[in-house]
Design an enzyme around this catalytic site. Structure first.
Site, PDB file in Angstrom:
ATOM      1  CG  HIS B  51      34.908  35.991  77.180  1.00 29.08           C
ATOM      2  ND1 HIS B  51      35.281  35.856  78.492  1.00 29.08           N
ATOM      3  CD2 HIS B  51      33.585  36.308  77.194  1.00 29.08           C
ATOM      4  CE1 HIS B  51      34.219  36.049  79.268  1.00 29.08           C
ATOM      5  NE2 HIS B  51      33.193  36.339  78.505  1.00 29.08           N
ATOM      6  CB  SER B  74      40.599  38.451  77.926  1.00 27.99           C
ATOM      7  OG  SER B  74      39.549  37.511  77.944  1.00 27.99           O
ATOM      8  CB  SER B  79      37.518  33.681  79.135  1.00 36.53           C
ATOM      9  OG  SER B  79      37.864  35.040  78.929  1.00 36.53           O
ATOM     10  CG  ASP B 137      31.456  40.121  77.153  1.00 33.64           C
ATOM     11  OD1 ASP B 137      30.601  40.194  78.069  1.00 33.64           O
ATOM     12  OD2 ASP B 137      31.703  39.069  76.557  1.00 33.64           O
ATOM     13  CD  GLU B 199      28.701  39.841  72.995  1.00 33.67           C
ATOM     14  OE1 GLU B 199      28.727  40.757  72.137  1.00 33.67           O
ATOM     15  OE2 GLU B 199      28.478  38.662  72.725  1.00 33.67           O
ATOM     16  CG  ASN B 224      22.375  40.972  76.685  1.00 36.64           C
ATOM     17  OD1 ASN B 224      22.936  39.892  76.593  1.00 36.64           O
ATOM     18  ND2 ASN B 224      21.287  41.165  77.413  1.00 36.64           N
ATOM     19  CE  LYS B 229      25.069  38.460  73.617  1.00 32.99           C
ATOM     20  NZ  LYS B 229      24.956  38.071  75.006  1.00 32.99           N
ATOM     21  CG  ASP B 233      24.948  34.571  73.624  1.00 32.03           C
ATOM     22  OD1 ASP B 233      25.361  34.360  72.476  1.00 32.03           O
ATOM     23  OD2 ASP B 233      25.594  35.146  74.504  1.00 32.03           O
ATOM     24  CG  ASN B 234      20.300  33.920  76.908  1.00 31.57           C
ATOM     25  OD1 ASN B 234      21.510  33.961  77.130  1.00 31.57           O
ATOM     26  ND2 ASN B 234      19.509  34.945  77.103  1.00 31.57           N
ATOM     27  CB  CYS B 238      22.121  26.994  77.049  1.00 29.44           C
ATOM     28  SG  CYS B 238      22.958  28.427  77.747  1.00 29.44           S
ATOM     29  CG  HIS B 344      26.523  35.344  84.092  1.00 28.47           C
ATOM     30  ND1 HIS B 344      27.044  35.244  82.821  1.00 28.47           N
ATOM     31  CD2 HIS B 344      27.307  36.191  84.772  1.00 28.47           C
ATOM     32  CE1 HIS B 344      28.108  36.028  82.747  1.00 28.47           C
ATOM     33  NE2 HIS B 344      28.290  36.617  83.907  1.00 28.47           N
ATOM     34  CG  HIS B 397      27.467  30.436  73.668  1.00 27.66           C
ATOM     35  ND1 HIS B 397      26.553  29.562  74.197  1.00 27.66           N
ATOM     36  CD2 HIS B 397      27.311  31.593  74.336  1.00 27.66           C
ATOM     37  CE1 HIS B 397      25.883  30.169  75.150  1.00 27.66           C
ATOM     38  NE2 HIS B 397      26.330  31.402  75.268  1.00 27.66           N
ATOM     39  CB  SER B 405      26.411  37.644  69.993  1.00 25.51           C
ATOM     40  OG  SER B 405      27.098  36.460  70.033  1.00 25.51           O
ATOM     41  CD  GLN B 409      29.601  43.856  70.555  1.00 24.45           C
ATOM     42  OE1 GLN B 409      29.755  45.024  70.173  1.00 24.45           O
ATOM     43  NE2 GLN B 409      29.535  43.549  71.838  1.00 24.45           N
TER      44      GLN B 409
END
Lengths: 445, 476
Positions: B51, B74, B79, B137, B199, B224, B229, B233-234, B238, B344, B397, B405, B409
């Site tokens: 993205h 991307s 995105s 990703d 990712e 991931n 990460k 992220d999660n 969120c 997702h 995010h 994350s 990387q």
């Protein structure tokens, strides 16, 4: 005038009439007050005093200024270590004190015994029956008080009904709890109240610390000590979302419980709802709860129709002032079997269909009975306001009408200021420009 | 320099946002500082497919600062943030008339043909060579290389079947053209690639599948599943963006409302905590007894959707499964109940079923907010058409989460590029001490003071003073 041991037969705490001030015994809560050789009560009082820096500072000030010199005080308070520290401050101010318990179960006997050694007359013992409880209040009144301290209005009530011969001497008093103040306001409205009473309950510092943080923590402490129940994942029903209820609900949620609130006041109910609590009538909550805590100040909050639908193993606790919030009589009538003391402070009532309901502390204040009441740091706030209000009354009572009076805002602010200083918290003060701005109505943006 | 973005004049705005993001991405900035002199990625030619956002711009410029040559596309047709893409092309030292940055091939609203053309461009250096590293990703760059090699070996690109997805036809078409131009390009490219860092869950899933059936062509690091990460992220991502999405979309007061969170995995846990923090009464639905018990122990009511569908105000799906909220459920909901998905894919809420409800009307309130009016007059509000509401209605995010994350990387790129010998063909997770390093790099920015083990304490629990501190199976 009898203020010594032995005559009444039932009191455990005894003392001689003090000659005044600190001379009558060792200073309560002073750092050297309880050494290794001291008794359990002395050690307990000393421990509480460590967490009551504001009251200690006031005690030191009283010792120097003697605002209560020559005055007699009859007090009806929970006889705990924290109360002992308050008594110490008043005594340091020159008062002669007789103390009775404001609850038949809440007396810490070792503290009562220790108070005698400090020159304070005590009429109290844990676990007395109703008659003895009232007899103790009469004995405290025998001191022929100039000032009264009450917690629940029982002492003031007796004074106005059974001991009217003492009324002329009484200059005024302080009332500690919401329940007592409700009774006093009714008395005042009927024109029955004969002297000014200060509502020490109604200070901002007291409501904040005592009701919300104190009751909040100690109620859960009581439930845990009595039952050892894990609260995470359980449903706790809190009846009443006043300051106490809010404190209980917050602490219960903090322990991982799902909290349901019941209310009769739409504003408080809305507040609870916006704080994310589930608000339901007791008729619905009764079926869902694992633990019930009543903190309403009213009677019959949990009654037969609710008891009839509760889960097996439901725990019933009251943290409101009187033992009327849970209809214990109805519970007794519904039960086919009573197993008292399945754990200390826990009685098991077995219903006809086999369900077992657990009543804590016989439906009396669970935080005082099954735990130790408010932490000393909390009582430091309310008792400091109490002590300052007593001194204010002693000074001003002549000019005060026989009604319920609020604590002057200065006393409230003074208590908060002393507490902050003791905690090492510094705050800002308004600049002169800011003060001008607040005073002016002409200045906008 | 070759590139294709929407509008280079957006570069100045993009640069301003990049500067703000840099402050919120302390991990990446710390890595830049740490490797300023050694430049471990010197010689790396990295193709990125991820993205093209402001946060990714900070990632790209970090890779460049470490010595890499980078080309970017991307990984989603919608995105790209066009101002970020423009700023990366212009670069910190260039101007729109004289861009000196990184070749980017991305704009918001690509067609599928354009999308795969962009991916192709990112994989093609001007001198005819390809990348020696991939940063992926979702695995699209990896897929194009692998399929290219497969078809080159087979000697032909197959024709798509009738019922193949539209996108597959586009991919085959792109490969057919490139192989016609240069029949060994993909084989040469694959041979030059030292490895890929991936990712996301979907891409990782593809990699493990290729490893299993023996078609994987180069080693891969699964970024991931680094703790720093997935948790960020999660859960934390969120937890932040679910509220942001609700507020921006509806501005409804959350306090006092009943919110149902379907699923109590990391995403659901973050959502439930955030909604409770706003004063909502949160009810959780679960199928997994462990997660259900966790929710109950955290003080949430746990029940089945059917019990609360008529009384709740807000519904959030976070399950990773499909058909969680059916059209039948939605028909029973309260007037103006809010329905949104943060899982997702867009199949957790049965949007097709909702649209098929006889007599239903859809009123668009504003972009990503639709009111669906049932024949009886009551309506519900669906956010982002059932797609990820935190991305659709808010901005996904925040930078600090992405810093975690993306630092993974960069560290994974350094690992694979500089220690190629230690990673024979296979799919790896980043070693735990590097996961811990990523976390460590974010502590200062939050004013965290870490306690250090004494040597004796370290021996007592059998770890090194400098970590790693936990066994592989530890769940955090």
């Amino acid at each position: 005038m009898t203020r010594t041991a032995g005559k009444a037969g039932t009191q455990v705490g005894t003392g001689t009439g003090p000659e005044g001030g600190l001379a009558g015994g060792p200073a309560i809560g002073a750092p050297a007050g309880a050494g290794n050789g001291a008794g359990a009560g002395e050690r307990r009082i000393d421990w509480a005093a460590r967490y009551m820096p504001v009251l200690q500072a006031i005690g030191a000030r009283f010792a120097a200024e003697r605002p209560l010199a020559g005055l007699r005080v009859a007090a009806c308070l929970h006889v705990t270590a924290e109360t002992a520290v308050l008594m110490g401050a008043l005594k340091a101010g020159g008062a002669e004190i007789a103390l009775a318990a404001s609850n038949p179960l809440s007396t810490q006997d070792d503290v009562a015994a220790a108070l005698a050694g400090y020159g304070i007359t005590v009429h109290a013992r844990a676990g007395v029956d109703r008659d003895t409880y009232y007899r103790h209040i009469h004995r405290a009144l025998d001191v022929e008080p100039d000032l009264v301290l009450d917690d629940g209005c029982d002492l003031v009530n007796i004074l106005h009904t059974e001991r009217t011969e003492l009324l002329d001497r009484v200059r005024g008093g302080c009332e500690e709890t919401t329940t007592g103040i409700i009774r006093l306001r009714r008395m005042a409205a009927d024109g029955a109240l004969r002297f000014p009473m200060v509502a020490v309950n109604d200070t901002r510092t007291k409501r904040m610390f005592d009701n919300r943080y104190g009751t909040g923590q100690s109620t859960l402490d009581g439930i845990m000590r009595a039952t050892n129940a894990l609260l995470a994942g359980r449903t706790v029903v809190v009846a009443g979302f006043g300051f106490c209820g809010r404190g209980v609900a917050e602490r219960a949620r903090g322990l991982g419980a799902r909290v349901i609130v019941t209310e009769i006041d739409p504003v408080k109910a809305l507040d609870a709802s916006l704080q994310g609590y589930e608000v339901r009538p007791m008729a619905e909550a009764a079926e869902l709860g694992d633990v019930f805590v009543t903190v309403t100040g009213n009677r019959d909050v949990i009654r037969a129709e609710h008891l009839a639908v509760m889960k097996d193993g439901a725990i019933l606790a009251n943290a409101g002032h009187f033992d009327v919030e849970i209809d214990v009589r109805a519970l007794g009538e519904m039960a086919v079997e009573l197993n008292p003391g399945v754990r200390p402070n826990t009685d098991e009532y077995v219903l006809a269909d086999g369900r077992r309901l657990l009543l804590l502390a016989e439906g009396r204040l669970v935080n005082l009975t099954a735990a130790e009441g408010h932490p000393a740091a909390v009582m430091d706030m309310s008792f400091s306001a109490h002590a300052l209000a007593v001194a204010w009354l002693a000074r001003e009572s002549e000019h005060m009408a026989p009604a319920v009076h609020d604590v002057p805002a200065e006393i409230d602010a003074e208590v908060a200021r002393l507490k902050l200083a003791a905690a090492g918290v510094a705050i800002d003060t308004l600049t002169p420009a800011q003060e001008d701005y607040l005073r002016s109505w002409r200045l906008g943006s | 320099m070759d590139f294709k973005v929407a509008d280079l004049s957006l570069a100045e705005f993009g640069r301003k946002e990049i500067r703000l993001a840099e402050h919120e991405m302390p991990g990446l900035m710390a890595v830049r500082k740490e490797y300023a002199d050694t430049k471990p990625l010197r010689g790396a030619k990295i193709t990125g497919s991820l993205h093209m956002t402001v946060q990714t711009a900070v990632l790209i410029e970090t890779l460049v600062a470490l010595g890499a040559e980078v080309r970017w596309a991307s990984c989603n047709i919608f995105s790209t943030q066009d101002h970020a893409a423009a700023a990366v092309v212009v670069g910190p030292d260039g101007t729109p008339d004289d861009p000196k940055g990184v070749p980017v091939f991305a704009w918001k609203g690509e067609t599928l043909e354009e999308y795969w053309w962009c991916t192709d461009q990112a994989l093609r250096w001007p001198d005819g060579t390809g990348p020696n590293m991939l940063l992926d990703d979702g695995g699209d760059a990896t897929l194009l290389v692998h399929k290219g090699v497969e078809f080159e070996k087979a000697g032909a690109v197959p024709s798509p079947a009738e019922d193949d997805p539209e996108e597959w036809k586009v991919i085959l078409d792109r490969l057919r053209r490139t192989i016609a131009e240069d029949p060994t390009r993909w084989s040469r490219t694959a041979a030059g690639i030292k490895g890929v860092t991936e990712e996301t869950t979907t891409g990782v899933h593809r990699l493990y599948e290729m490893e299993r059936n023996g078609t994987l062509l180069f080693p891969a690091i699964n970024v991931n599943d680094s703790v720093t990460k997935s948790k960020f992220d999660n859960k934390y991502g969120c937890r932040h963006s679910v509220i942001d999405g609700l507020n921006r979309a509806t501005d409804v007061l959350i306090g006092g409302k009943v919110a149902v969170v379907c699923g109590y995995g990391d995403v659901g846990k973050g959502c439930a905590e955030a909604l409770r923090g706003q004063g909502a009464r949160v009810i959780v639905t679960e199928i997994d007894p462990i997660c259900a018990l966790q929710a109950a122990m955290d003080g949430f009511q746990v029940t089945v959707l059917e019990d609360v569908v008529e009384t709740a105000d807000i519904f959030i799906t976070a399950t990773g499964n499909f058909n969680i909220i059916t059209a039948e459920h939605m028909a029973k909901m309260k007037h103006q109940a809010i329905v949104a998905n943060i899982g997702h894919f867009d199949n957790e809420i049965d949007m097709a079923g909702l649209a098929r409800t006889p007599g239903i009307k859809k009123i668009n309130i504003k972009p990503q907010v639709d009111e669906w009016v049932f024949p009886d007059g009551h309506s519900i509000i669906v956010l982002a058409e059932g797609r990820l509401m935190n991305l659709g209605c808010a901005t996904g995010h925040p930078s600090f989460v992405m810093s975690n994350s993306f630092t993974n990387q960069v560290i994974a790129q350094i690992e694979l590029f500089t220690k190629t010998d230690q990673y024979p063909l296979g799919v790896y997770r980043l070693p735990k001490h590097l996961d811990e390093k990523v976390a460590r790099l974010h502590l200062d920015a939050l004013g965290v003071k870490l306690t250090k083990l004494t040597k004796k304490q370290a021996e007592y629990i059998g770890v090194d003073v400098d970590g790693p501190y936990k066994p592989e199976h530890y769940r955090y």
